[in-house]
Design a protein around this motif. Structure first.
Motif, PDB file in Angstrom:
ATOM      1  N   THR A  10      -0.363  -3.641   9.148  1.00  0.00           N
ATOM      2  CA  THR A  10      -0.459  -2.308   8.457  1.00  0.00           C
ATOM      3  C   THR A  10       0.545  -2.239   7.512  1.00  0.00           C
ATOM      4  O   THR A  10       1.396  -3.039   7.343  1.00  0.00           O
ATOM      5  CB  THR A  10      -0.445  -1.366   9.557  1.00  0.00           C
ATOM      6  OG1 THR A  10       0.917  -1.302  10.029  1.00  0.00           O
ATOM      7  CG2 THR A  10      -1.459  -1.205  10.653  1.00  0.00           C
ATOM      8  N   VAL A  11       0.444  -1.371   6.398  1.00  0.00           N
ATOM      9  CA  VAL A  11       1.647  -1.037   5.546  1.00  0.00           C
ATOM     10  C   VAL A  11       2.865  -0.967   6.185  1.00  0.00           C
ATOM     11  O   VAL A  11       3.860  -1.562   5.899  1.00  0.00           O
ATOM     12  CB  VAL A  11       0.990   0.161   4.683  1.00  0.00           C
ATOM     13  CG1 VAL A  11       2.344   0.626   3.807  1.00  0.00           C
ATOM     14  CG2 VAL A  11      -0.109  -0.136   3.723  1.00  0.00           C
ATOM     15  N   ASP A  22       7.019   2.214   2.696  1.00  0.00           N
ATOM     16  CA  ASP A  22       5.795   2.259   2.953  1.00  0.00           C
ATOM     17  C   ASP A  22       5.174   2.109   1.423  1.00  0.00           C
ATOM     18  O   ASP A  22       4.155   1.519   0.881  1.00  0.00           O
ATOM     19  CB  ASP A  22       4.910   3.184   3.705  1.00  0.00           C
ATOM     20  CG  ASP A  22       5.511   3.219   5.094  1.00  0.00           C
ATOM     21  OD1 ASP A  22       6.065   2.127   5.614  1.00  0.00           O
ATOM     22  OD2 ASP A  22       4.945   3.989   6.034  1.00  0.00           O
ATOM     23  N   GLY A  23       5.754   3.106   0.657  1.00  0.00           N
ATOM     24  CA  GLY A  23       5.291   3.583  -0.986  1.00  0.00           C
ATOM     25  C   GLY A  23       5.299   2.146  -1.804  1.00  0.00           C
ATOM     26  O   GLY A  23       4.447   1.843  -2.297  1.00  0.00           O
ATOM     27  N   ARG A  26       2.395   0.012  -0.491  1.00  0.00           N
ATOM     28  CA  ARG A  26       1.281   0.421  -0.971  1.00  0.00           C
ATOM     29  C   ARG A  26       1.128   0.038  -2.626  1.00  0.00           C
ATOM     30  O   ARG A  26      -0.001  -0.467  -2.870  1.00  0.00           O
ATOM     31  CB  ARG A  26       1.219   1.712  -0.732  1.00  0.00           C
ATOM     32  CG  ARG A  26       0.670   2.039   0.740  1.00  0.00           C
ATOM     33  CD  ARG A  26       0.253   3.526   0.781  1.00  0.00           C
ATOM     34  NE  ARG A  26       0.360   4.036   2.222  1.00  0.00           N
ATOM     35  CZ  ARG A  26       1.669   4.689   2.207  1.00  0.00           C
ATOM     36  NH1 ARG A  26       2.610   4.787   1.563  1.00  0.00           N
ATOM     37  NH2 ARG A  26       1.558   5.005   3.910  1.00  0.00           N
ATOM     38  N   ASN A  27       2.074   0.296  -3.338  1.00  0.00           N
ATOM     39  CA  ASN A  27       2.145   0.145  -4.659  1.00  0.00           C
ATOM     40  C   ASN A  27       1.976  -1.469  -5.109  1.00  0.00           C
ATOM     41  O   ASN A  27       1.097  -1.665  -5.724  1.00  0.00           O
ATOM     42  CB  ASN A  27       3.490   0.656  -5.581  1.00  0.00           C
ATOM     43  CG  ASN A  27       3.391   2.015  -5.328  1.00  0.00           C
ATOM     44  OD1 ASN A  27       2.417   2.646  -5.321  1.00  0.00           O
ATOM     45  ND2 ASN A  27       4.713   2.561  -5.578  1.00  0.00           N
ATOM     46  N   SER A  30      -1.829  -2.444  -4.219  1.00  0.00           N
ATOM     47  CA  SER A  30      -2.673  -1.809  -5.020  1.00  0.00           C
ATOM     48  C   SER A  30      -2.631  -2.655  -6.265  1.00  0.00           C
ATOM     49  O   SER A  30      -3.761  -2.907  -6.967  1.00  0.00           O
ATOM     50  CB  SER A  30      -2.301  -0.367  -5.423  1.00  0.00           C
ATOM     51  OG  SER A  30      -3.124   0.224  -6.323  1.00  0.00           O
ATOM     52  N   ASN A  40     -10.836  -4.451  -2.154  1.00  0.00           N
ATOM     53  CA  ASN A  40      -9.920  -3.998  -0.993  1.00  0.00           C
ATOM     54  C   ASN A  40      -9.123  -5.031  -0.597  1.00  0.00           C
ATOM     55  O   ASN A  40      -9.014  -6.097  -1.244  1.00  0.00           O
ATOM     56  CB  ASN A  40     -10.794  -3.686   0.210  1.00  0.00           C
ATOM     57  CG  ASN A  40     -11.764  -4.699   0.797  1.00  0.00           C
ATOM     58  OD1 ASN A  40     -11.428  -5.628   0.962  1.00  0.00           O
ATOM     59  ND2 ASN A  40     -12.998  -4.160   0.860  1.00  0.00           N
ATOM     60  N   ARG A  41      -8.179  -4.759   0.188  1.00  0.00           N
ATOM     61  CA  ARG A  41      -7.173  -6.002   0.673  1.00  0.00           C
ATOM     62  C   ARG A  41      -7.704  -7.059   0.976  1.00  0.00           C
ATOM     63  O   ARG A  41      -7.182  -8.115   0.892  1.00  0.00           O
ATOM     64  CB  ARG A  41      -6.186  -5.097   1.428  1.00  0.00           C
ATOM     65  CG  ARG A  41      -5.144  -6.048   2.011  1.00  0.00           C
ATOM     66  CD  ARG A  41      -4.066  -5.506   2.946  1.00  0.00           C
ATOM     67  NE  ARG A  41      -4.308  -4.482   3.727  1.00  0.00           N
ATOM     68  CZ  ARG A  41      -3.734  -4.102   4.782  1.00  0.00           C
ATOM     69  NH1 ARG A  41      -2.583  -4.570   4.898  1.00  0.00           N
ATOM     70  NH2 ARG A  41      -3.877  -2.926   5.502  1.00  0.00           N
TER      71      ARG A  41
END
Length: 54
Positions: A10-11, A22-23, A26-27, A30, A40-41
């Motif tokens: 998970t992130v 986490d941000g 995610r960045n 992405s 998707n991942r």
């Protein structure tokens, strides 16, 4: 970081291992997904592996 995502982490798991927020994770994910042209991942991991990036 995409390699870390390839094992289904998970992130939050990835962020904890790499001492990032986490941000940030995610960045990055992405951006990596966008650069591979994936939706998707999981697809991004397959594309990166097929191109020899991982």
């Amino acid at each position: 970081m995409l390699r870390a995502a390839s094992d289904g982490s998970t992130v939050a798991d990835i962020a904890g291992r790499l001492f990032l927020t986490d941000g940030t994770v995610r960045n990055y994910l992405s951006s990596a997904i966008g650069k591979t042209g994936a939706r998707n991942r999981a697809e991004a991991v397959r594309v990166a592996e097929s191109r020899g990036w991982l």
